[in-house]
Design a protein around this motif. Structure first.
Motif, PDB file in Angstrom:
ATOM      1  N   SER A 175       0.847  -1.184   0.000  1.00 35.52           N
ATOM      2  CA  SER A 175       0.000   0.000   0.000  1.00 35.52           C
ATOM      3  C   SER A 175       0.888   1.241   0.000  1.00 35.52           C
ATOM      4  CB  SER A 175      -0.911   0.021   1.238  1.00 35.52           C
ATOM      5  OG  SER A 175      -1.553   1.283   1.353  1.00 35.52           O
ATOM      6  N   LEU A 176       0.600   2.167  -0.912  1.00 36.66           N
ATOM      7  CA  LEU A 176       1.397   3.395  -1.010  1.00 36.66           C
ATOM      8  C   LEU A 176       0.723   4.577  -0.325  1.00 36.66           C
ATOM      9  CD1 LEU A 176       2.442   3.108  -4.771  1.00 36.66           C
ATOM     10  CD2 LEU A 176       3.716   2.344  -2.754  1.00 36.66           C
ATOM     11  N   MET A 177      -0.412   4.337   0.320  1.00 41.30           N
ATOM     12  CA  MET A 177      -1.211   5.441   0.858  1.00 41.30           C
ATOM     13  C   MET A 177      -0.540   6.165   2.021  1.00 41.30           C
ATOM     14  SD  MET A 177      -3.655   5.587  -1.203  1.00 41.30           S
ATOM     15  CE  MET A 177      -4.768   6.748  -0.417  1.00 41.30           C
ATOM     16  N   GLN A 178       0.480   5.570   2.666  1.00 36.05           N
ATOM     17  CA  GLN A 178       1.177   6.234   3.767  1.00 36.05           C
ATOM     18  C   GLN A 178       2.417   6.991   3.305  1.00 36.05           C
ATOM     19  OE1 GLN A 178      -0.241   6.267   6.808  1.00 36.05           O
ATOM     20  NE2 GLN A 178      -1.886   5.103   5.811  1.00 36.05           N
ATOM     21  N   VAL A 179       2.682   6.973   2.005  1.00 31.46           N
ATOM     22  CA  VAL A 179       3.843   7.691   1.467  1.00 31.46           C
ATOM     23  C   VAL A 179       3.425   9.126   1.173  1.00 31.46           C
ATOM     24  CG1 VAL A 179       5.605   7.756  -0.329  1.00 31.46           C
ATOM     25  CG2 VAL A 179       4.728   5.548   0.479  1.00 31.46           C
ATOM     26  N   LYS A 180       3.848  10.065   1.994  1.00 31.50           N
ATOM     27  CA  LYS A 180       3.378  11.446   1.877  1.00 31.50           C
ATOM     28  C   LYS A 180       3.793  12.092   0.561  1.00 31.50           C
ATOM     29  CE  LYS A 180       3.123  12.381   6.845  1.00 31.50           C
ATOM     30  NZ  LYS A 180       3.575  13.247   7.969  1.00 31.50           N
ATOM     31  N   ASP A 181       4.945  11.677   0.032  1.00 29.40           N
ATOM     32  CA  ASP A 181       5.414  12.257  -1.234  1.00 29.40           C
ATOM     33  C   ASP A 181       4.485  11.938  -2.403  1.00 29.40           C
ATOM     34  OD1 ASP A 181       7.565  13.313   0.072  1.00 29.40           O
ATOM     35  OD2 ASP A 181       8.980  11.755  -0.557  1.00 29.40           O
ATOM     36  N   LEU A 182       3.614  10.953  -2.231  1.00 29.61           N
ATOM     37  CA  LEU A 182       2.736  10.529  -3.319  1.00 29.61           C
ATOM     38  C   LEU A 182       1.317  11.080  -3.169  1.00 29.61           C
ATOM     39  CD1 LEU A 182       3.813   6.786  -3.663  1.00 29.61           C
ATOM     40  CD2 LEU A 182       4.771   8.811  -4.777  1.00 29.61           C
ATOM     41  N   THR A 183       1.105  11.970  -2.221  1.00 28.39           N
ATOM     42  CA  THR A 183      -0.226  12.537  -1.989  1.00 28.39           C
ATOM     43  C   THR A 183      -0.224  14.026  -2.300  1.00 28.39           C
ATOM     44  OG1 THR A 183       0.249  13.018   0.333  1.00 28.39           O
ATOM     45  CG2 THR A 183      -0.681  10.855  -0.171  1.00 28.39           C
ATOM     46  N   GLY A 184      -1.420  14.576  -2.432  1.00 25.49           N
ATOM     47  CA  GLY A 184      -1.583  16.014  -2.614  1.00 25.49           C
ATOM     48  C   GLY A 184      -1.189  16.488  -4.002  1.00 25.49           C
TER      49      GLY A 184
END
Length: 332
Positions: free
Chosen positions: A47-56
């Motif tokens: 799961s990549l949902m906890q990688v902040k660089d991939l959000t926003g």
């Protein structure tokens, strides 16, 4: 009851950590149903949902840069995206249902697996027909004599990204590369992405909202939930700084079809017809006809295929008419 196979679930908190983790498949709201049907049987899921660089998302050098873990709901609800990238917001809003849009991400929809009536079935159903070329079999039941799989691209957002000229930032063990959206897809139902298995989609770069407009129209049986059996993304750039701009002359255009091939299918002839025109009825009709000719849907999804082909002309016309109407409203 369809049960998930056993697998290890990992949640990295950085892109570097995610790249170090070895996995068979990663992410996507489509993944769990596919695992239940044994389309994919990964031993590890990341799961990549906890990688902040991939959000926003945010503006960099005049361009909007979006993380692949932005949810479809966040895209469709954003006033900024709706104002500057309306076609992206529309496509995101038309994906599935509110519940799945709350979970589904931009990256998941852009990398969506191809679909087919003979593939998207339970394991027992597929076993009864001796499987298919896409999984466990040797024959494409859509075109039995074909050497390739004809499963269809069913992403709503991907045709828009190809139409507007977005770029994908891919990061892997060998470094990172920036790939035009159109070059990230193959017209092959099995090998439908040029992204390597060990690469991660790290960002989506949208062009500066300067002098162009785009729309997306989707055909499906129900007004929600269903995948597209046809999608039409239309993009035009208007001439600026001359007398021709007063009448709204088009200097460049692209028409991209979804749901009719194994990848988003640009029709260069349709875009060429629109160049130098004011998007009048004659130009719209010629472009819609040009889009209709290469549209060759097969019997691998909903509706009768010849009718779906006819709808290509109709939906291309509607998309271009909407662009003309929006241009007229802005000039009033």
């Amino acid at each position: 009851m369809l049960r998930l196979p056993r697998f290890t679930y990992l949640q990295p908190t950085s892109l570097a950590e995610a790249l170090r983790m070895k996995a068979d498949v990663a992410g996507g709201t489509d993944l769990y149903p596919n695992m239940k049907r044994r389309h994919q049987t990964p031993t590890t899921v990341i799961s990549l949902m906890q990688v902040k660089d991939l959000t926003g998302w945010g503006m960099r050098d005049g361009r909007c840069v979006m993380g692949p873990c932005v949810t479809l709901t966040e895209l469709s609800d954003s006033p900024t995206v709706r104002q500057s990238y309306a076609a992206v917001a529309t496509a995101a809003e038309l994906v599935s249902t509110p519940l799945l849009r709350n979970m589904g991400t931009l990256g998941g929809n852009l990398c969506l697996d191809t679909r087919c009536n003979y593939y998207n079935q339970s394991y027992e159903w597929r076993k009864a027909i001796d499987f298919c070329m896409k999984k466990d079999g040797a024959i494409c039941w859509v075109a039995p004599s074909s050497p390739r799989c004809w499963a269809v691209s069913s992403s709503d957002v991907a045709p828009v990204m190809v139409a507007i000229g977005a770029e994908y930032q891919l990061v892997g063990p060998e470094g990172e590369r920036l790939v035009p959206a159109a070059r990230c897809y193959h017209n092959d139902g099995i090998n439908y992405l040029t992204k390597q298995p060990d690469e991660i989609l790290a960002a989506v770069r949208l062009p500066a909202p300067d002098g162009w407009d785009a729309v997306y129209h989707k055909l499906r049986r129900r007004g929600s939930f269903d995948f597209p059996v046809l999608g039409v993304a239309a993009w035009v750039r208007w001439e600026r700084g001359s007398r021709n701009a007063e009448r709204g002359t088009i200097v460049d255009a692209r028409i991209v079809l979804g749901g009719v091939a194994s990848c988003p299918q640009e029709v260069p002839e349709a875009g060429a017809v629109l160049k130098g025109t004011a998007l009048d009825d004659e130009a719209i009709a010629a472009a819609a006809e040009a889009a209709y000719r290469p549209s060759k849907p097969l019997d691998n999804t909903d509706f009768e295929l010849s009718w779906r082909k006819q709808m290509t002309r109709v939906y291309a016309t509607r998309a271009l008419q909407e662009l003309r109407s929006r241009r007229s409203r802005r000039r009033e």
